[in-house]
Design a protein around this motif. Sequence first.
Motif, PDB file in Angstrom:
ATOM      1  N   HIS A  50     -29.527  42.767 -87.095  1.00 29.38           N
ATOM      2  CA  HIS A  50     -30.139  41.905 -88.120  1.00 29.38           C
ATOM      3  C   HIS A  50     -31.670  41.814 -87.833  1.00 29.38           C
ATOM      4  CE1 HIS A  50     -26.007  39.444 -88.201  1.00 29.38           C
ATOM      5  NE2 HIS A  50     -25.934  40.632 -88.728  1.00 29.38           N
ATOM      6  N   ALA A  51     -32.462  41.930 -88.825  1.00 25.68           N
ATOM      7  CA  ALA A  51     -33.832  41.993 -88.713  1.00 25.68           C
ATOM      8  C   ALA A  51     -34.275  40.184 -88.374  1.00 25.68           C
ATOM      9  CB  ALA A  51     -34.420  42.521 -90.070  1.00 25.68           C
ATOM     10  N   ASP A  52     -33.432  39.474 -89.078  1.00 22.87           N
ATOM     11  CA  ASP A  52     -33.981  38.009 -88.970  1.00 22.87           C
ATOM     12  C   ASP A  52     -32.927  37.346 -88.135  1.00 22.87           C
ATOM     13  OD1 ASP A  52     -34.642  35.563 -89.502  1.00 22.87           O
ATOM     14  OD2 ASP A  52     -34.047  35.549 -91.598  1.00 22.87           O
ATOM     15  N   PRO A  53     -33.201  36.699 -86.921  1.00 21.48           N
ATOM     16  CA  PRO A  53     -32.417  35.872 -85.945  1.00 21.48           C
ATOM     17  C   PRO A  53     -32.036  34.670 -86.877  1.00 21.48           C
ATOM     18  CG  PRO A  53     -34.213  36.736 -85.019  1.00 21.48           C
ATOM     19  CD  PRO A  53     -34.694  36.933 -86.278  1.00 21.48           C
ATOM     20  N   GLY A  54     -32.529  34.326 -87.793  1.00 17.46           N
ATOM     21  CA  GLY A  54     -32.224  33.103 -88.640  1.00 17.46           C
ATOM     22  C   GLY A  54     -30.971  33.344 -89.533  1.00 17.46           C
ATOM     23  N   PHE A  55     -30.847  34.794 -90.008  1.00 22.02           N
ATOM     24  CA  PHE A  55     -29.488  35.331 -90.627  1.00 22.02           C
ATOM     25  C   PHE A  55     -28.440  35.058 -89.771  1.00 22.02           C
ATOM     26  CE2 PHE A  55     -26.647  38.475 -91.512  1.00 22.02           C
ATOM     27  CZ  PHE A  55     -25.983  38.068 -92.921  1.00 22.02           C
ATOM     28  N   THR A  56     -28.559  35.473 -88.468  1.00 21.11           N
ATOM     29  CA  THR A  56     -27.539  35.645 -87.526  1.00 21.11           C
ATOM     30  C   THR A  56     -27.006  34.014 -87.342  1.00 21.11           C
ATOM     31  OG1 THR A  56     -28.796  37.631 -86.530  1.00 21.11           O
ATOM     32  CG2 THR A  56     -26.807  36.501 -85.270  1.00 21.11           C
ATOM     33  N   LEU A  57     -28.098  33.160 -87.017  1.00 19.15           N
ATOM     34  CA  LEU A  57     -27.745  31.796 -86.609  1.00 19.15           C
ATOM     35  C   LEU A  57     -26.840  31.268 -87.907  1.00 19.15           C
ATOM     36  CD1 LEU A  57     -28.076  29.563 -84.730  1.00 19.15           C
ATOM     37  CD2 LEU A  57     -30.358  29.127 -85.800  1.00 19.15           C
ATOM     38  N   ARG A  58     -27.415  31.334 -89.289  1.00 19.27           N
ATOM     39  CA  ARG A  58     -26.780  30.800 -90.521  1.00 19.27           C
ATOM     40  C   ARG A  58     -25.319  31.497 -90.468  1.00 19.27           C
ATOM     41  NH1 ARG A  58     -31.915  31.635 -92.217  1.00 19.27           N
ATOM     42  NH2 ARG A  58     -31.507  33.681 -93.218  1.00 19.27           N
ATOM     43  N   THR A  59     -25.079  32.601 -89.989  1.00 20.17           N
ATOM     44  CA  THR A  59     -23.865  33.341 -90.281  1.00 20.17           C
ATOM     45  C   THR A  59     -23.015  32.874 -89.076  1.00 20.17           C
ATOM     46  OG1 THR A  59     -24.906  35.281 -91.240  1.00 20.17           O
ATOM     47  CG2 THR A  59     -22.936  35.511 -90.282  1.00 20.17           C
ATOM     48  N   TYR A  60     -23.309  32.704 -87.837  1.00 19.68           N
ATOM     49  CA  TYR A  60     -22.514  32.381 -86.983  1.00 19.68           C
ATOM     50  C   TYR A  60     -22.407  30.953 -86.337  1.00 19.68           C
ATOM     51  CZ  TYR A  60     -21.602  37.324 -87.137  1.00 19.68           C
ATOM     52  OH  TYR A  60     -21.202  38.591 -87.529  1.00 19.68           O
ATOM     53  N   THR A  61     -23.402  30.033 -86.600  1.00 14.98           N
ATOM     54  CA  THR A  61     -23.490  28.860 -86.219  1.00 14.98           C
ATOM     55  C   THR A  61     -22.451  28.108 -86.121  1.00 14.98           C
ATOM     56  OG1 THR A  61     -24.850  27.122 -85.987  1.00 14.98           O
ATOM     57  CG2 THR A  61     -24.225  27.652 -88.283  1.00 14.98           C
ATOM     58  N   HIS A  62     -21.282  28.261 -87.065  1.00 11.06           N
ATOM     59  CA  HIS A  62     -20.128  27.592 -86.961  1.00 11.06           C
ATOM     60  C   HIS A  62     -19.007  27.856 -85.819  1.00 11.06           C
ATOM     61  CE1 HIS A  62     -19.001  31.354 -88.993  1.00 11.06           C
ATOM     62  NE2 HIS A  62     -17.574  31.081 -88.804  1.00 11.06           N
ATOM     63  N   LEU A  63     -19.460  29.014 -85.241  1.00 13.13           N
ATOM     64  CA  LEU A  63     -18.761  29.611 -84.035  1.00 13.13           C
ATOM     65  C   LEU A  63     -19.215  29.066 -82.851  1.00 13.13           C
ATOM     66  CD1 LEU A  63     -18.538  33.255 -85.043  1.00 13.13           C
ATOM     67  CD2 LEU A  63     -16.797  31.600 -85.400  1.00 13.13           C
ATOM     68  N   MET A  64     -20.230  28.263 -82.866  1.00  9.45           N
ATOM     69  CA  MET A  64     -20.572  27.479 -81.546  1.00  9.45           C
ATOM     70  C   MET A  64     -20.341  25.866 -81.336  1.00  9.45           C
ATOM     71  SD  MET A  64     -24.275  29.793 -82.117  1.00  9.45           S
ATOM     72  CE  MET A  64     -25.268  28.226 -81.292  1.00  9.45           C
ATOM     73  N   PRO A  65     -18.907  25.825 -81.467  1.00  6.54           N
ATOM     74  CA  PRO A  65     -18.261  24.481 -81.470  1.00  6.54           C
ATOM     75  C   PRO A  65     -18.732  23.446 -80.206  1.00  6.54           C
ATOM     76  CG  PRO A  65     -16.682  25.807 -80.975  1.00  6.54           C
ATOM     77  CD  PRO A  65     -17.731  26.689 -81.433  1.00  6.54           C
ATOM     78  N   SER A  66     -19.177  24.146 -79.111  1.00  5.96           N
ATOM     79  CA  SER A  66     -19.278  23.571 -77.859  1.00  5.96           C
ATOM     80  C   SER A  66     -20.849  23.288 -77.701  1.00  5.96           C
ATOM     81  CB  SER A  66     -18.679  24.265 -76.772  1.00  5.96           C
ATOM     82  OG  SER A  66     -19.523  25.654 -76.462  1.00  5.96           O
ATOM     83  N   SER A  67     -21.859  23.589 -78.735  1.00  5.64           N
ATOM     84  CA  SER A  67     -23.181  23.281 -78.673  1.00  5.64           C
ATOM     85  C   SER A  67     -23.495  22.016 -78.600  1.00  5.64           C
ATOM     86  CB  SER A  67     -23.940  23.850 -79.884  1.00  5.64           C
ATOM     87  OG  SER A  67     -23.784  25.532 -79.702  1.00  5.64           O
ATOM     88  N   GLU A  68     -22.954  21.015 -79.421  1.00  3.24           N
ATOM     89  CA  GLU A  68     -23.287  19.776 -79.348  1.00  3.24           C
ATOM     90  C   GLU A  68     -22.748  19.070 -77.845  1.00  3.24           C
ATOM     91  OE1 GLU A  68     -21.355  17.457 -82.350  1.00  3.24           O
ATOM     92  OE2 GLU A  68     -22.613  18.516 -83.907  1.00  3.24           O
ATOM     93  N   ASP A  69     -21.589  19.460 -77.332  1.00  2.00           N
ATOM     94  CA  ASP A  69     -21.206  19.122 -75.901  1.00  2.00           C
ATOM     95  C   ASP A  69     -22.498  19.531 -75.074  1.00  2.00           C
ATOM     96  OD1 ASP A  69     -18.950  17.772 -76.796  1.00  2.00           O
ATOM     97  OD2 ASP A  69     -17.613  19.624 -76.357  1.00  2.00           O
ATOM     98  N   ARG A  70     -22.854  20.855 -75.009  1.00  5.08           N
ATOM     99  CA  ARG A  70     -23.831  21.325 -74.158  1.00  5.08           C
ATOM    100  C   ARG A  70     -25.189  20.675 -74.230  1.00  5.08           C
ATOM    101  NH1 ARG A  70     -21.704  26.649 -75.521  1.00  5.08           N
ATOM    102  NH2 ARG A  70     -23.584  26.794 -76.968  1.00  5.08           N
TER     103      ARG A  70
END
Length: 89
Positions: A50-70
Amino acid sequence: MASAAGIPALIKAGIPTPRENGFHMLRHHSASVLLERDVSIKVVADFLGHADPGFTLRTYTHLMPSSEDRMRQVIEDAWATGRSALDVP
Protein backbone atom coordinates in the motif's frame (compact mmCIF):
# COMPACT_ATOMS: atom_id res chain seq x y z
CA MET A 1 -13.20 -15.29 -7.03
CA ALA A 2 -10.04 -16.77 -5.52
CA SER A 3 -6.78 -16.30 -7.40
CA ALA A 4 -6.43 -18.69 -10.32
CA ALA A 5 -3.38 -20.33 -8.75
CA GLY A 6 -5.29 -21.29 -5.60
CA ILE A 7 -8.51 -22.53 -7.17
CA PRO A 8 -7.43 -26.14 -7.94
CA ALA A 9 -6.27 -26.67 -4.35
CA LEU A 10 -9.49 -25.25 -2.94
CA ILE A 11 -11.62 -27.39 -5.25
CA LYS A 12 -9.63 -30.50 -4.37
CA ALA A 13 -10.13 -29.76 -0.66
CA GLY A 14 -13.86 -29.24 -1.21
CA ILE A 15 -13.69 -25.59 -0.19
CA PRO A 16 -15.86 -23.06 -2.04
CA THR A 17 -13.83 -20.75 -4.25
CA PRO A 18 -15.09 -17.22 -3.63
CA ARG A 19 -12.49 -14.52 -3.11
CA GLU A 20 -12.80 -14.82 0.68
CA ASN A 21 -11.24 -18.29 0.65
CA GLY A 22 -8.26 -17.48 -1.53
CA PHE A 23 -5.16 -15.35 -1.40
CA HIS A 24 -7.17 -12.32 -0.27
CA MET A 25 -8.13 -14.08 2.96
CA LEU A 26 -4.53 -15.10 3.63
CA ARG A 27 -3.41 -11.51 3.01
CA HIS A 28 -6.14 -10.19 5.33
CA HIS A 29 -5.20 -12.69 8.03
CA SER A 30 -1.52 -11.77 7.79
CA ALA A 31 -2.31 -8.07 8.14
CA SER A 32 -4.55 -8.75 11.15
CA VAL A 33 -1.92 -10.82 12.94
CA LEU A 34 0.80 -8.23 12.31
CA LEU A 35 -1.35 -5.38 13.59
CA GLU A 36 -2.54 -7.34 16.62
CA ARG A 37 1.12 -7.96 17.49
CA ASP A 38 1.86 -4.22 17.37
CA VAL A 39 3.77 -4.15 14.09
CA SER A 40 3.64 -0.54 12.94
CA ILE A 41 1.02 0.45 10.41
CA LYS A 42 3.81 1.78 8.15
CA VAL A 43 5.59 -1.59 8.09
CA VAL A 44 2.33 -3.45 7.43
CA ALA A 45 1.43 -1.01 4.63
CA ASP A 46 4.84 -1.56 3.01
CA PHE A 47 4.46 -5.34 3.35
CA LEU A 48 1.03 -5.23 1.69
CA GLY A 49 2.25 -2.89 -1.03
CA HIS A 50 0.00 0.00 0.00
CA ALA A 51 1.42 3.39 -0.99
CA ASP A 52 -0.57 5.11 1.77
CA PRO A 53 -0.43 3.77 5.34
CA GLY A 54 -3.68 5.66 5.92
CA PHE A 55 -5.41 3.29 3.49
CA THR A 56 -4.07 0.32 5.44
CA LEU A 57 -5.23 1.83 8.71
CA ARG A 58 -8.71 2.56 7.34
CA THR A 59 -8.94 -0.97 5.93
CA TYR A 60 -7.72 -2.90 8.96
CA THR A 61 -8.46 -0.71 11.97
CA HIS A 62 -11.49 -2.82 12.90
CA LEU A 63 -9.11 -5.74 13.42
CA MET A 64 -7.37 -4.03 16.30
CA PRO A 65 -9.95 -4.53 19.09
CA SER A 66 -7.42 -4.53 21.89
CA SER A 67 -6.09 -1.09 20.95
CA GLU A 68 -8.35 0.67 23.45
CA ASP A 69 -7.28 -1.71 26.21
CA ARG A 70 -3.61 -1.13 25.35
CA MET A 71 -4.19 2.63 25.30
CA ARG A 72 -5.76 2.56 28.76
CA GLN A 73 -2.91 0.43 30.08
CA VAL A 74 -0.28 2.81 28.71
CA ILE A 75 -1.96 5.75 30.45
CA GLU A 76 -2.33 3.81 33.70
CA ASP A 77 1.34 2.79 33.56
CA ALA A 78 2.41 6.39 32.94
CA TRP A 79 0.34 7.67 35.86
CA ALA A 80 1.64 4.88 38.12
CA THR A 81 5.19 6.18 37.85
CA GLY A 82 4.31 9.32 39.80
CA ARG A 83 6.00 11.52 37.20
CA SER A 84 4.38 14.73 36.03
CA ALA A 85 3.68 15.63 32.42
CA LEU A 86 6.73 17.87 32.57
CA ASP A 87 8.94 14.84 33.23
CA VAL A 88 7.74 12.93 30.16
CA PRO A 89 9.94 13.47 27.12
